[in-house]
Every structure is written in structure tokens, then in C-alpha cells.
Design a protein around this motif. Structure first.
Motif, PDB file in Angstrom:
ATOM      1  N   LEU A  64       0.842  -1.210   0.000  1.00 43.72           N
ATOM      2  CA  LEU A  64       0.000   0.000   0.000  1.00 43.72           C
ATOM      3  C   LEU A  64       0.874   1.257   0.000  1.00 43.72           C
ATOM      4  CD1 LEU A  64      -2.944  -0.804   2.455  1.00 43.72           C
ATOM      5  CD2 LEU A  64      -3.099  -0.356   0.013  1.00 43.72           C
ATOM      6  N   GLY A  65       1.953   1.224   0.769  1.00 45.36           N
ATOM      7  CA  GLY A  65       2.880   2.360   0.800  1.00 45.36           C
ATOM      8  C   GLY A  65       3.536   2.602  -0.552  1.00 45.36           C
ATOM      9  N   GLN A  77       0.992   4.094  -2.838  1.00 49.13           N
ATOM     10  CA  GLN A  77       0.801   5.517  -2.497  1.00 49.13           C
ATOM     11  C   GLN A  77       1.887   6.366  -3.157  1.00 49.13           C
ATOM     12  OE1 GLN A  77      -1.539   7.286  -0.820  1.00 49.13           O
ATOM     13  NE2 GLN A  77      -0.363   9.154  -1.080  1.00 49.13           N
ATOM     14  N   ARG A  78       3.133   5.911  -3.047  1.00 50.41           N
ATOM     15  CA  ARG A  78       4.239   6.669  -3.641  1.00 50.41           C
ATOM     16  C   ARG A  78       4.158   6.681  -5.167  1.00 50.41           C
ATOM     17  NH1 ARG A  78       6.331   4.221   0.697  1.00 50.41           N
ATOM     18  NH2 ARG A  78       7.543   2.583  -0.286  1.00 50.41           N
ATOM     19  N   ILE A 117      -3.051   5.386  -5.148  1.00 53.99           N
ATOM     20  CA  ILE A 117      -3.965   5.295  -4.001  1.00 53.99           C
ATOM     21  C   ILE A 117      -4.852   6.533  -3.960  1.00 53.99           C
ATOM     22  CG2 ILE A 117      -4.094   5.391  -1.464  1.00 53.99           C
ATOM     23  CD1 ILE A 117      -3.073   2.766  -1.968  1.00 53.99           C
ATOM     24  N   SER A 140      -7.527   8.286  -1.258  1.00 56.22           N
ATOM     25  CA  SER A 140      -7.938   8.141   0.138  1.00 56.22           C
ATOM     26  C   SER A 140      -8.983   9.188   0.495  1.00 56.22           C
ATOM     27  CB  SER A 140      -6.729   8.250   1.063  1.00 56.22           C
ATOM     28  OG  SER A 140      -6.087   9.493   0.901  1.00 56.22           O
ATOM     29  N   SER A 182      -3.098   4.382   8.058  1.00 51.87           N
ATOM     30  CA  SER A 182      -2.500   5.724   8.027  1.00 51.87           C
ATOM     31  C   SER A 182      -0.981   5.645   7.945  1.00 51.87           C
ATOM     32  CB  SER A 182      -2.901   6.514   9.281  1.00 51.87           C
ATOM     33  OG  SER A 182      -4.293   6.701   9.313  1.00 51.87           O
ATOM     34  N   ILE A 225       0.159   4.505   4.308  1.00 49.91           N
ATOM     35  CA  ILE A 225       0.066   5.457   3.190  1.00 49.91           C
ATOM     36  C   ILE A 225       0.600   6.849   3.540  1.00 49.91           C
ATOM     37  CG2 ILE A 225      -1.849   4.211   2.125  1.00 49.91           C
ATOM     38  CD1 ILE A 225      -3.716   6.454   3.084  1.00 49.91           C
ATOM     39  N   LYS A 228      -0.704   9.142   5.448  1.00 54.67           N
ATOM     40  CA  LYS A 228      -1.744  10.150   5.648  1.00 54.67           C
ATOM     41  C   LYS A 228      -2.710   9.630   6.698  1.00 54.67           C
ATOM     42  CE  LYS A 228      -1.918  11.770   0.857  1.00 54.67           C
ATOM     43  NZ  LYS A 228      -2.758  11.834  -0.335  1.00 54.67           N
ATOM     44  N   ARG A 279      -5.876   8.558   7.488  1.00 54.42           N
ATOM     45  CA  ARG A 279      -7.086   8.177   6.762  1.00 54.42           C
ATOM     46  C   ARG A 279      -7.712   6.910   7.330  1.00 54.42           C
ATOM     47  NH1 ARG A 279      -6.194  12.515   4.925  1.00 54.42           N
ATOM     48  NH2 ARG A 279      -6.111  13.171   2.749  1.00 54.42           N
ATOM     49  N   CYS A 281      -9.039   3.956   2.122  1.00 53.14           N
ATOM     50  CA  CYS A 281      -8.211   4.180   0.938  1.00 53.14           C
ATOM     51  C   CYS A 281      -8.532   3.096  -0.081  1.00 53.14           C
ATOM     52  CB  CYS A 281      -6.731   4.223   1.267  1.00 53.14           C
ATOM     53  SG  CYS A 281      -6.039   2.672   1.838  1.00 53.14           S
ATOM     54  N   VAL A 335      -7.223   1.365  -4.098  1.00 53.14           N
ATOM     55  CA  VAL A 335      -6.177   1.245  -5.112  1.00 53.14           C
ATOM     56  C   VAL A 335      -6.833   1.308  -6.491  1.00 53.14           C
ATOM     57  CG1 VAL A 335      -4.348  -0.245  -6.011  1.00 53.14           C
ATOM     58  CG2 VAL A 335      -4.779  -0.154  -3.554  1.00 53.14           C
TER      59      VAL A 335
END
Length: 101
Positions: A11-12, A15-16, A20, A22, A74, A77, A79, A81, A84, A86
Motif C-alpha cells: 500500500l505504501g 501511495q508513492r 492510491i 484516500s 495511516s 500510506i 496520511k 485516513r 483508501c 487502489v
């Protein structure tokens, strides 16, 4: 590293990579427009929020996962949240494989 950690790490990475979305409204909009591939809702989200997301995901046939706390999502990712999702098919496919194994 267990599957839970692998899922959160992935997930990270998603996100990058900018894959993602959210926040409740943004995720719901993408579910409605069939852009969302998989949705994660925090286990400690309100019952109303969980029901709204799971019902919407069920209707549009999008997998909805309730397996992680808000803190875990949170942290993954980067943030604060509760929800979220994908939007990338490749990331979603790998996440589904990890969840099922």
C-alpha cells in the motif's frame, strides 16, 4: 515478514506511485465510476461508514477489505485516513493474492 506487513508495505509503494485514493468521498466517487480496483476500510471506522462502503463496493463488485486499523492504514500510506482504495490493476491483483494466501 508476514502477509499483513507485505500488504501494508505494498500500500505504501502504491501511495508513492500515485495509485492510491484516500478519503471517503473520493473513494466512493471512484467506486461509482469503476476506477477503483480494491478498497480498504479501517476496522475502527464507524459502523455507518463501514456499511456505506461495503454496500457500495458490493453493488459495484469491488473487493472491500476490513482487516487493518486506522493506525495501520495511516502509517502505510503516510496520511491520516480511515479509507483508501487502489486504482491500479497490477497493485490490486498482488494485494488480492496476499490477502487470500
Amino acid at each position: 515478514m508476514n502477509n499483513k506487513e507485505k500488504i501494508l508495505n505494498l500500500l505504501g509503494i502504491a501511495q508513492r506511485a500515485g495509485k492510491i485514493v484516500s478519503g471517503e468521498e473520493l473513494v466512493l466517487n471512484d467506486v461509482r465510476s469503476n476506477k477503483m480496483k480494491i478498497v480498504f476500510v479501517a476496522t475502527d471506522a464507524s459502523d455507518n461508514t463501514k456499511k456505506k462502503l461495503t454496500d457500495k463496493c458490493s453493488y459495484y463488485e469491488v473487493p472491500c477489505i476490513l482487516a487493518f486499523s486506522q493506525g495501520e492504514l495511516s502509517h502505510a500510506i503516510g496520511k491520516h485516513r480511515m479509507i483508501c482504495g487502489v486504482t491500479d490493476a497490477g497493485f490490486a491483483k498482488k494485494l488480492k493474492e496476499l490477502i487470500q494466501s
